[in-house]
Motif scaffolding. Structure first.
Motif, PDB file in Angstrom:
ATOM      1  N   LEU A 114       0.830  -1.204   0.000  1.00  0.00           N
ATOM      2  CA  LEU A 114       0.000   0.000   0.000  1.00  0.00           C
ATOM      3  C   LEU A 114       0.869   1.260   0.000  1.00  0.00           C
ATOM      4  O   LEU A 114       0.486   2.278  -0.593  1.00  0.00           O
ATOM      5  CB  LEU A 114      -0.936   0.004   1.211  1.00  0.00           C
ATOM      6  CG  LEU A 114      -2.001  -1.092   1.227  1.00  0.00           C
ATOM      7  CD1 LEU A 114      -2.901  -0.939   2.461  1.00  0.00           C
ATOM      8  CD2 LEU A 114      -2.846  -1.055  -0.046  1.00  0.00           C
ATOM      9  N   TRP A 115       2.033   1.181   0.653  1.00  0.00           N
ATOM     10  CA  TRP A 115       2.939   2.330   0.660  1.00  0.00           C
ATOM     11  C   TRP A 115       3.418   2.674  -0.753  1.00  0.00           C
ATOM     12  O   TRP A 115       3.629   3.840  -1.078  1.00  0.00           O
ATOM     13  CB  TRP A 115       4.129   2.071   1.564  1.00  0.00           C
ATOM     14  CG  TRP A 115       5.204   3.111   1.417  1.00  0.00           C
ATOM     15  CD1 TRP A 115       6.439   2.945   0.879  1.00  0.00           C
ATOM     16  CD2 TRP A 115       5.110   4.494   1.782  1.00  0.00           C
ATOM     17  NE1 TRP A 115       7.131   4.131   0.883  1.00  0.00           N
ATOM     18  CE2 TRP A 115       6.337   5.104   1.435  1.00  0.00           C
ATOM     19  CE3 TRP A 115       4.112   5.271   2.365  1.00  0.00           C
ATOM     20  CZ2 TRP A 115       6.590   6.458   1.649  1.00  0.00           C
ATOM     21  CZ3 TRP A 115       4.355   6.624   2.586  1.00  0.00           C
ATOM     22  CH2 TRP A 115       5.589   7.200   2.229  1.00  0.00           C
ATOM     23  N   GLU A 116       3.554   1.669  -1.607  1.00  0.00           N
ATOM     24  CA  GLU A 116       3.987   1.914  -2.976  1.00  0.00           C
ATOM     25  C   GLU A 116       3.020   2.856  -3.699  1.00  0.00           C
ATOM     26  O   GLU A 116       3.425   3.621  -4.572  1.00  0.00           O
ATOM     27  CB  GLU A 116       4.112   0.589  -3.738  1.00  0.00           C
ATOM     28  CG  GLU A 116       5.262  -0.283  -3.271  1.00  0.00           C
ATOM     29  CD  GLU A 116       6.601   0.428  -3.367  1.00  0.00           C
ATOM     30  OE1 GLU A 116       6.893   1.008  -4.450  1.00  0.00           O
ATOM     31  OE2 GLU A 116       7.360   0.421  -2.376  1.00  0.00           O
ATOM     32  N   PHE A 117       1.748   2.772  -3.353  1.00  0.00           N
ATOM     33  CA  PHE A 117       0.761   3.681  -3.939  1.00  0.00           C
ATOM     34  C   PHE A 117       0.723   5.010  -3.185  1.00  0.00           C
ATOM     35  O   PHE A 117       0.648   6.082  -3.792  1.00  0.00           O
ATOM     36  CB  PHE A 117      -0.634   3.046  -3.907  1.00  0.00           C
ATOM     37  CG  PHE A 117      -0.732   1.750  -4.654  1.00  0.00           C
ATOM     38  CD1 PHE A 117      -0.528   1.715  -6.023  1.00  0.00           C
ATOM     39  CD2 PHE A 117      -1.019   0.564  -3.995  1.00  0.00           C
ATOM     40  CE1 PHE A 117      -0.610   0.521  -6.729  1.00  0.00           C
ATOM     41  CE2 PHE A 117      -1.102  -0.635  -4.684  1.00  0.00           C
ATOM     42  CZ  PHE A 117      -0.899  -0.662  -6.057  1.00  0.00           C
ATOM     43  N   HIS A 118       0.810   4.941  -1.861  1.00  0.00           N
ATOM     44  CA  HIS A 118       0.637   6.143  -1.044  1.00  0.00           C
ATOM     45  C   HIS A 118       1.822   7.099  -1.129  1.00  0.00           C
ATOM     46  O   HIS A 118       1.668   8.305  -0.913  1.00  0.00           O
ATOM     47  CB  HIS A 118       0.400   5.747   0.408  1.00  0.00           C
ATOM     48  CG  HIS A 118       0.069   6.893   1.309  1.00  0.00           C
ATOM     49  ND1 HIS A 118      -0.996   7.748   1.093  1.00  0.00           N
ATOM     50  CD2 HIS A 118       0.679   7.349   2.443  1.00  0.00           C
ATOM     51  CE1 HIS A 118      -1.041   8.660   2.041  1.00  0.00           C
ATOM     52  NE2 HIS A 118      -0.029   8.451   2.868  1.00  0.00           N
ATOM     53  N   LYS A 119       2.995   6.567  -1.459  1.00  0.00           N
ATOM     54  CA  LYS A 119       4.174   7.447  -1.478  1.00  0.00           C
ATOM     55  C   LYS A 119       4.064   8.527  -2.553  1.00  0.00           C
ATOM     56  O   LYS A 119       4.765   9.545  -2.478  1.00  0.00           O
ATOM     57  CB  LYS A 119       5.447   6.633  -1.646  1.00  0.00           C
ATOM     58  CG  LYS A 119       5.617   5.915  -2.974  1.00  0.00           C
ATOM     59  CD  LYS A 119       6.895   5.088  -2.958  1.00  0.00           C
ATOM     60  CE  LYS A 119       7.120   4.355  -4.273  1.00  0.00           C
ATOM     61  NZ  LYS A 119       8.353   3.515  -4.223  1.00  0.00           N
ATOM     62  N   VAL A 120       3.185   8.333  -3.516  1.00  0.00           N
ATOM     63  CA  VAL A 120       2.914   9.400  -4.489  1.00  0.00           C
ATOM     64  C   VAL A 120       2.422  10.653  -3.764  1.00  0.00           C
ATOM     65  O   VAL A 120       2.796  11.776  -4.101  1.00  0.00           O
ATOM     66  CB  VAL A 120       1.861   8.939  -5.520  1.00  0.00           C
ATOM     67  CG1 VAL A 120       1.426  10.104  -6.414  1.00  0.00           C
ATOM     68  CG2 VAL A 120       2.404   7.791  -6.354  1.00  0.00           C
ATOM     69  N   HIS A 121       1.596  10.441  -2.745  1.00  0.00           N
ATOM     70  CA  HIS A 121       1.029  11.565  -1.992  1.00  0.00           C
ATOM     71  C   HIS A 121       2.099  12.296  -1.185  1.00  0.00           C
ATOM     72  O   HIS A 121       1.924  13.468  -0.841  1.00  0.00           O
ATOM     73  CB  HIS A 121      -0.067  11.041  -1.057  1.00  0.00           C
ATOM     74  CG  HIS A 121      -0.785  12.112  -0.298  1.00  0.00           C
ATOM     75  ND1 HIS A 121      -1.510  13.105  -0.928  1.00  0.00           N
ATOM     76  CD2 HIS A 121      -0.895  12.356   1.029  1.00  0.00           C
ATOM     77  CE1 HIS A 121      -2.032  13.903  -0.019  1.00  0.00           C
ATOM     78  NE2 HIS A 121      -1.675  13.476   1.175  1.00  0.00           N
ATOM     79  N   HIS A 122       3.197  11.629  -0.911  1.00  0.00           N
ATOM     80  CA  HIS A 122       4.273  12.229  -0.116  1.00  0.00           C
ATOM     81  C   HIS A 122       5.440  12.689  -0.983  1.00  0.00           C
ATOM     82  O   HIS A 122       6.514  12.960  -0.461  1.00  0.00           O
ATOM     83  CB  HIS A 122       4.761  11.236   0.940  1.00  0.00           C
ATOM     84  CG  HIS A 122       3.786  11.040   2.058  1.00  0.00           C
ATOM     85  ND1 HIS A 122       3.739  11.843   3.176  1.00  0.00           N
ATOM     86  CD2 HIS A 122       2.786  10.136   2.207  1.00  0.00           C
ATOM     87  CE1 HIS A 122       2.772  11.432   3.975  1.00  0.00           C
ATOM     88  NE2 HIS A 122       2.167  10.393   3.409  1.00  0.00           N
ATOM     89  N   SER A 123       5.218  12.791  -2.279  1.00  0.00           N
ATOM     90  CA  SER A 123       6.300  13.167  -3.180  1.00  0.00           C
ATOM     91  C   SER A 123       6.456  14.667  -3.432  1.00  0.00           C
ATOM     92  O   SER A 123       7.475  15.067  -3.998  1.00  0.00           O
ATOM     93  CB  SER A 123       6.112  12.457  -4.537  1.00  0.00           C
ATOM     94  OG  SER A 123       4.913  12.871  -5.163  1.00  0.00           O
ATOM     95  N   HIS A 146      -2.397   8.507  -5.848  1.00  0.00           N
ATOM     96  CA  HIS A 146      -2.457   7.453  -6.857  1.00  0.00           C
ATOM     97  C   HIS A 146      -3.915   7.014  -7.037  1.00  0.00           C
ATOM     98  O   HIS A 146      -4.686   6.995  -6.073  1.00  0.00           O
ATOM     99  CB  HIS A 146      -1.598   6.273  -6.395  1.00  0.00           C
ATOM    100  CG  HIS A 146      -1.336   5.254  -7.450  1.00  0.00           C
ATOM    101  ND1 HIS A 146      -2.288   4.316  -7.826  1.00  0.00           N
ATOM    102  CD2 HIS A 146      -0.234   5.015  -8.219  1.00  0.00           C
ATOM    103  CE1 HIS A 146      -1.785   3.540  -8.759  1.00  0.00           C
ATOM    104  NE2 HIS A 146      -0.550   3.934  -9.031  1.00  0.00           N
ATOM    105  N   PRO A 147      -4.332   6.656  -8.254  1.00  0.00           N
ATOM    106  CA  PRO A 147      -5.720   6.202  -8.467  1.00  0.00           C
ATOM    107  C   PRO A 147      -6.139   5.047  -7.560  1.00  0.00           C
ATOM    108  O   PRO A 147      -7.300   4.974  -7.147  1.00  0.00           O
ATOM    109  CB  PRO A 147      -5.716   5.770  -9.937  1.00  0.00           C
ATOM    110  CG  PRO A 147      -4.669   6.624 -10.575  1.00  0.00           C
ATOM    111  CD  PRO A 147      -3.601   6.781  -9.525  1.00  0.00           C
ATOM    112  N   ILE A 148      -5.204   4.147  -7.225  1.00  0.00           N
ATOM    113  CA  ILE A 148      -5.536   3.042  -6.318  1.00  0.00           C
ATOM    114  C   ILE A 148      -5.918   3.577  -4.941  1.00  0.00           C
ATOM    115  O   ILE A 148      -6.845   3.078  -4.295  1.00  0.00           O
ATOM    116  CB  ILE A 148      -4.349   2.061  -6.195  1.00  0.00           C
ATOM    117  CG1 ILE A 148      -4.074   1.384  -7.538  1.00  0.00           C
ATOM    118  CG2 ILE A 148      -4.626   1.026  -5.111  1.00  0.00           C
ATOM    119  CD1 ILE A 148      -5.231   0.541  -8.057  1.00  0.00           C
ATOM    120  N   GLU A 149      -5.227   4.621  -4.499  1.00  0.00           N
ATOM    121  CA  GLU A 149      -5.579   5.224  -3.211  1.00  0.00           C
ATOM    122  C   GLU A 149      -6.958   5.868  -3.286  1.00  0.00           C
ATOM    123  O   GLU A 149      -7.736   5.804  -2.327  1.00  0.00           O
ATOM    124  CB  GLU A 149      -4.530   6.253  -2.795  1.00  0.00           C
ATOM    125  CG  GLU A 149      -4.799   6.862  -1.428  1.00  0.00           C
ATOM    126  CD  GLU A 149      -3.667   7.726  -0.917  1.00  0.00           C
ATOM    127  OE1 GLU A 149      -3.929   8.577  -0.058  1.00  0.00           O
ATOM    128  OE2 GLU A 149      -2.527   7.543  -1.383  1.00  0.00           O
TER     129      GLU A 149
END
Length: 215
Positions: free
Chosen positions: A138-147, A160-163
């Motif tokens: 899940l972090w692989e998707f969420h790290k977009v939000h922390h970029s 990310h769309p998955i999030e």
């Protein structure tokens, strides 16, 4: 679940949106007080280098692109809170028969429903957010939000769309479950205590600097 063009592009006028103008003003007021106390930060916070930073411009693009992602790729495949509420209601009817609690006043029911929506929504949001940080996949998707390299109110929409799908499911399940339970015990005459169209607890919470939360 319904997402329309107005809600996305005119979030300034939607009291249940982070970018509602009242919340932006309250965050600006809090930031102004901060600047008065820490004057050395003023140049950084109000600089064009922040608002026109490539990372900030990417946030602005995410804000507009997210509408198409939600409306074309997510909404058609996500069930809504209404469907969940009716499902929960029917399950309770099937398991326990008809029960109606009548010793609460209408005002008390409305207050309890409003409070329950806020608490359950906030509780499930917390755990989903925690899992996004602690479960590797899940972090692989969420790290977009922390970029983002710099932060602004629209950084909220860099996800990310998955999030987006996960939070849409969380919303439908949590709000639907609470509504279904209240329908079962108290009937269909339930509503939410609101300020300017938003849940009163959400309004107060958002007023207290919601657009500064990432900071």
């Amino acid at each position: 679940m319904e997402i329309n063009l107005y809600e996305q592009f005119f979030a300034l006028f939607e009291s249940n949106k982070r970018l509602y103008w009242v919340y932006l003003l309250s965050s600006l007021a809090i930031a102004t007080i901060y600047l008065m106390v820490f004057k050395n930060q003023k140049r950084v916070l109000l600089s064009k280098k922040l608002w026109l930073h490539p990372s900030a411009i990417l946030d602005y693009k995410y804000f507009f692109i997210s509408f198409f992602i939600k409306s074309l790729l997510i909404v058609p495949f996500i069930f809504g809170a209404t469907e969940v509420a009716m499902g929960v209601y029917e399950i309770l009817i099937g398991e326990f028969g008809f029960i109606k609690v009548s010793f609460f006043s209408y005002e008390m029911i409305i207050f309890l429903y409003t409070l329950s929506l806020f608490i359950v929504s906030d509780f499930t949001r917390y755990w989903l957010h925690r899992w996004l940080h602690t479960i590797p996949i899940l972090w692989e998707f969420h790290k977009v939000h922390h970029s983002p390299k710099v932060l602004n109110p629209m950084s909220f929409y860099r996800v990310h769309p998955i999030e987006n799908i996960l939070f849409a499911l969380r919303y439908s399940l949590s709000i639907g479950a609470v509504t279904g339970v209240f329908l079962y015990f108290f009937g269909a005459y339930i509503s939410v205590v609101e300020i300017l169209g938003a849940n009163i607890f959400l309004f107060v919470f958002s007023l207290m600097g919601s657009n500064l939360r990432h900071s």
